[in-house]
Design an enzyme around this catalytic site. Sequence first.
Site, PDB file in Angstrom:
ATOM      1  N   SER A   1      -9.379  10.096   3.155  1.00 13.97           N
ATOM      2  CA  SER A   1     -10.097  11.352   2.450  1.00 13.97           C
ATOM      3  C   SER A   1     -11.608  11.353   2.201  1.00 13.97           C
ATOM      4  O   SER A   1     -12.141  12.466   2.627  1.00 13.97           O
ATOM      5  CB  SER A   1      -9.414  11.661   0.936  1.00 13.97           C
TER       6      SER A   1
ATOM      7  N   HIS B   1      -1.362   7.625   2.652  1.00 20.14           N
ATOM      8  CA  HIS B   1      -2.853   7.682   1.765  1.00 20.14           C
ATOM      9  C   HIS B   1      -2.189   8.464   0.539  1.00 20.14           C
ATOM     10  O   HIS B   1      -1.282   7.979  -0.056  1.00 20.14           O
ATOM     11  CB  HIS B   1      -3.861   8.578   2.393  1.00 20.14           C
TER      12      HIS B   1
ATOM     13  N   HIS C   1      -2.432  -2.459   1.303  1.00 17.60           N
ATOM     14  CA  HIS C   1      -3.741  -1.570   1.676  1.00 17.60           C
ATOM     15  C   HIS C   1      -4.471  -2.151   2.584  1.00 17.60           C
ATOM     16  O   HIS C   1      -4.422  -3.389   3.121  1.00 17.60           O
ATOM     17  CB  HIS C   1      -4.389  -1.852  -0.134  1.00 17.60           C
TER      18      HIS C   1
ATOM     19  N   ARG D   1      -6.852  -0.602 -10.201  1.00 20.06           N
ATOM     20  CA  ARG D   1      -6.316   0.727 -10.525  1.00 20.06           C
ATOM     21  C   ARG D   1      -4.993   0.853 -11.145  1.00 20.06           C
ATOM     22  O   ARG D   1      -4.519   1.436 -11.925  1.00 20.06           O
ATOM     23  CB  ARG D   1      -6.482   1.888  -9.606  1.00 20.06           C
TER      24      ARG D   1
ATOM     25  N   ASP E   1      -1.170   3.887  -6.051  1.00 14.32           N
ATOM     26  CA  ASP E   1       0.183   4.931  -6.132  1.00 14.32           C
ATOM     27  C   ASP E   1       1.403   4.206  -6.738  1.00 14.32           C
ATOM     28  O   ASP E   1       2.370   5.084  -6.981  1.00 14.32           O
ATOM     29  CB  ASP E   1       0.151   5.205  -4.801  1.00 14.32           C
TER      30      ASP E   1
HETATM   31  N1  CMX Z   1       5.997  -1.677   3.513  1.00 10.63           N
HETATM   32  C1  CMX Z   1       6.128  -2.129   4.577  1.00 10.63           C
HETATM   33  N2  CMX Z   1       5.418  -2.489   5.836  1.00 10.63           N
HETATM   34  C2  CMX Z   1       4.045  -2.666   5.639  1.00 10.63           C
HETATM   35  C3  CMX Z   1       3.365  -2.342   4.181  1.00 10.63           C
HETATM   36  C4  CMX Z   1       4.456  -1.815   3.156  1.00 10.63           C
HETATM   37  N3  CMX Z   1       4.270  -1.496   2.083  1.00 10.63           N
HETATM   38  N4  CMX Z   1       2.167  -2.338   4.307  1.00 10.63           N
HETATM   39  C5  CMX Z   1       1.783  -2.816   5.575  1.00 10.63           C
HETATM   40  N5  CMX Z   1       2.947  -2.804   6.171  1.00 10.63           N
HETATM   41  C6  CMX Z   1       2.928  -3.081   7.582  1.00 10.63           C
HETATM   42  C7  CMX Z   1       2.404  -2.153   8.245  1.00 10.63           C
HETATM   43  O1  CMX Z   1       3.283  -0.784   8.612  1.00 10.63           O
HETATM   44  C8  CMX Z   1       1.854  -2.668   9.760  1.00 10.63           C
HETATM   45  O2  CMX Z   1       3.297  -2.509  10.448  1.00 10.63           O
HETATM   46  P1  CMX Z   1       3.079  -2.600  12.069  1.00 10.63           P
HETATM   47  O3  CMX Z   1       2.448  -3.788  12.491  1.00 10.63           O
HETATM   48  O4  CMX Z   1       4.282  -2.446  12.511  1.00 10.63           O
HETATM   49  O5  CMX Z   1       2.390  -1.441  12.344  1.00 10.63           O
HETATM   50  C9  CMX Z   1       1.991  -4.144   9.296  1.00 10.63           C
HETATM   51  O6  CMX Z   1       2.512  -4.236   7.953  1.00 10.63           O
HETATM   52  C10 CMX Z   1       0.293  -4.375   8.960  1.00 10.63           C
HETATM   53  O7  CMX Z   1      -0.150  -3.498   8.206  1.00 10.63           O
HETATM   54  P2  CMX Z   1      -1.409  -3.977   7.420  1.00 10.63           P
HETATM   55  O8  CMX Z   1      -2.549  -4.133   8.461  1.00 10.63           O
HETATM   56  O9  CMX Z   1      -1.146  -4.812   6.321  1.00 10.63           O
HETATM   57  O10 CMX Z   1      -1.914  -2.454   6.735  1.00 10.63           O
HETATM   58  P3  CMX Z   1      -2.548  -1.305   7.369  1.00 10.63           P
HETATM   59  O11 CMX Z   1      -4.084  -1.446   6.901  1.00 10.63           O
HETATM   60  O12 CMX Z   1      -2.214  -0.880   8.591  1.00 10.63           O
HETATM   61  O13 CMX Z   1      -2.127  -0.032   6.083  1.00 10.63           O
HETATM   62  C11 CMX Z   1      -1.403   0.982   4.255  1.00 10.63           C
HETATM   63  C12 CMX Z   1      -2.438   0.150   4.736  1.00 10.63           C
HETATM   64  C13 CMX Z   1      -1.715   1.466   2.728  1.00 10.63           C
HETATM   65  C14 CMX Z   1      -1.096   2.143   4.973  1.00 10.63           C
HETATM   66  C15 CMX Z   1       0.028   0.261   4.116  1.00 10.63           C
HETATM   67  O14 CMX Z   1      -0.109  -1.025   3.356  1.00 10.63           O
HETATM   68  C16 CMX Z   1       1.091   0.976   3.889  1.00 10.63           C
HETATM   69  O15 CMX Z   1       1.738   1.792   4.781  1.00 10.63           O
HETATM   70  N6  CMX Z   1       1.474   1.014   2.545  1.00 10.63           N
HETATM   71  C17 CMX Z   1       2.619   1.899   1.986  1.00 10.63           C
HETATM   72  C18 CMX Z   1       1.910   3.403   1.678  1.00 10.63           C
HETATM   73  C19 CMX Z   1       0.954   3.324   0.703  1.00 10.63           C
HETATM   74  O16 CMX Z   1       1.385   3.071  -0.281  1.00 10.63           O
HETATM   75  N7  CMX Z   1       0.000   4.029   0.902  1.00 10.63           N
HETATM   76  C20 CMX Z   1      -1.137   4.444  -0.457  1.00 10.63           C
HETATM   77  C21 CMX Z   1      -2.243   3.639  -0.102  1.00 10.63           C
HETATM   78  C22 CMX Z   1      -3.463   3.584  -1.257  1.00 10.63           C
HETATM   79  C23 CMX Z   1      -3.982   5.068  -0.943  1.00 10.63           C
HETATM   80  O17 CMX Z   1      -4.461   5.399   0.015  1.00 10.63           O
HETATM   81  O18 CMX Z   1      -3.635   6.050  -1.664  1.00 10.63           O
END
Ligand code: CMX
Length: 468
Positions: free
Chosen positions: A274, A304, A350, A359, A405
Amino acid sequence: MAAPARSILKASRSPVLRSAFSSVRYSSTASKPVTLKERLAELIPAEIENVKKIRAEHGKKSFGPVIVDQLYGGMRGLPALIWDGSVLDADEGIRFRGKTIPEIQDLLPKAPGGSEPLPEGLFWLLVTGEIPTQEQVAELSKDWAARSAIPEFVEEILDRCPPTLHPMSQFSLAVTALNHNSAFAKAYQDGVSKKEYWGPTFEDSMDLIAKLPNIAGRIYRNVFGQGKLPAIDASKDYSYNLASLLGFGDNAAFVELLRLYITIHSDHEGGNVSAHAGKLVGSALSDPFLSYAAALNGLAGPLHGLANQEVLIWLRKMQSKIGEDATDEAVKEYVWSTLKNGQVVPGYGHAVLRKTDPRYTAQREFALKHLPDDKLFKLVGQIYTIVPDILLEAGKAKNPWPNVDAHSGVLLAHYGLTQMQFYTVLFGVSRAFGVAAQLIWDRALGAPLERPKSYSSALIEKMFHGKP
Ligand code: CMX
């Protein structure tokens, strides 16, 4: 890159950054406090010189290599942006102008009888690097109340939206439409000089923040049938007014929650979807309304800000499947089933953080104080003891710990704001504080059009062909 945020900031010659560490500077005169805009006007010339000096001294120095994986991997860790308002440390979490969340909870002005910081103070801090006085914060509350009305045609746009249109889409539509009265767009058409961009950007940013409660309140009442929107009370603070427009003005604890919520969701350095979307679109000199609508569209994604709603939906589904007082074993099985279905555990992980998000901790502390016996809060605590081990065992997520979140929805639901589809709108109101502050400074410092270079896979292959 590896230096912690605090030492980077302490070493800075930036007058704005340095002031975050100096003793609190009250810029009020005996008769009338200096306004935010006046203080900003004082700070800008020195910061322009500071940036010039940094570029002259360090402009040609390398930040380290860019590796091909970063091009394919969502630019993780790529040093690419400047934003002084907040810096995120992977282990420690966010600092706003050098200050941690507990520090701002301690230092920023509060409402009479309140214990959480007023977001007005956080905005002042983001913009100036200084802790405002109680009086300055009160003036900001008044100013925002005075700017809060939205044009009738925007009300009509919202009233004509079908209730099935997601609240975030409605929010983005309304914010885009506010560009009708943009001071920046008008000034640009009138030939404003580059040096003066920040003035109308400041006015639009103030209008944007001020109008969000009326937009959010109208969406909430329209979509969820919550009755007529009351008027903004010019004698009250921003969070009280937002709570009141949502129908929770009588609930002092909910108002406190909103003060904390808006403060901690406001900014998370410059690279998140964002914040970066807002900055990117702003770099084309799109006005703050158009820029912020872009930020909102990014915030509406489930990886996000939409995770705000996804967490509660997931928790409710879990409760309906395994009951309210489920055993650890049943919770573990449910978490594994989520992963095995190819879904993410919302609220965990994250892109930058590698420890529990402060947070999350701030919200947990609020819950321990105000709702220690809430069943859903207990489930959130139970999950905290279970999910990290499972994510580690699953072996993919780089960060197994909870993010912001994982907690917010439970707090909102406790007070009766149970409509999960609305949660990200509140995140959107909050994030405007950070994006607006960033837009103001970008225009003040003459930030150029963003235009990174993209490559084709064929070109990458050609570039590295035959090279070790
Ligand atoms: N559950 C399951 N798998 C997860 C995970 C979770 N909470 N967090 C990361 N992973 C997975 C990723 O999907 C990725 O899988 P692939 O290799 O198959 O694509 C792998 O682990 C590596 O990811 P990463 O490098 O650890 O994390 P990213 O930087 O790619 O993504 C985020 C970060 C936040 C998108 C991810 O941790 C996620 O999807 N979390 C759940 C959604 C969430 O809570 N989002 C809110 C974030 C805070 C905000 O912006 O508000």
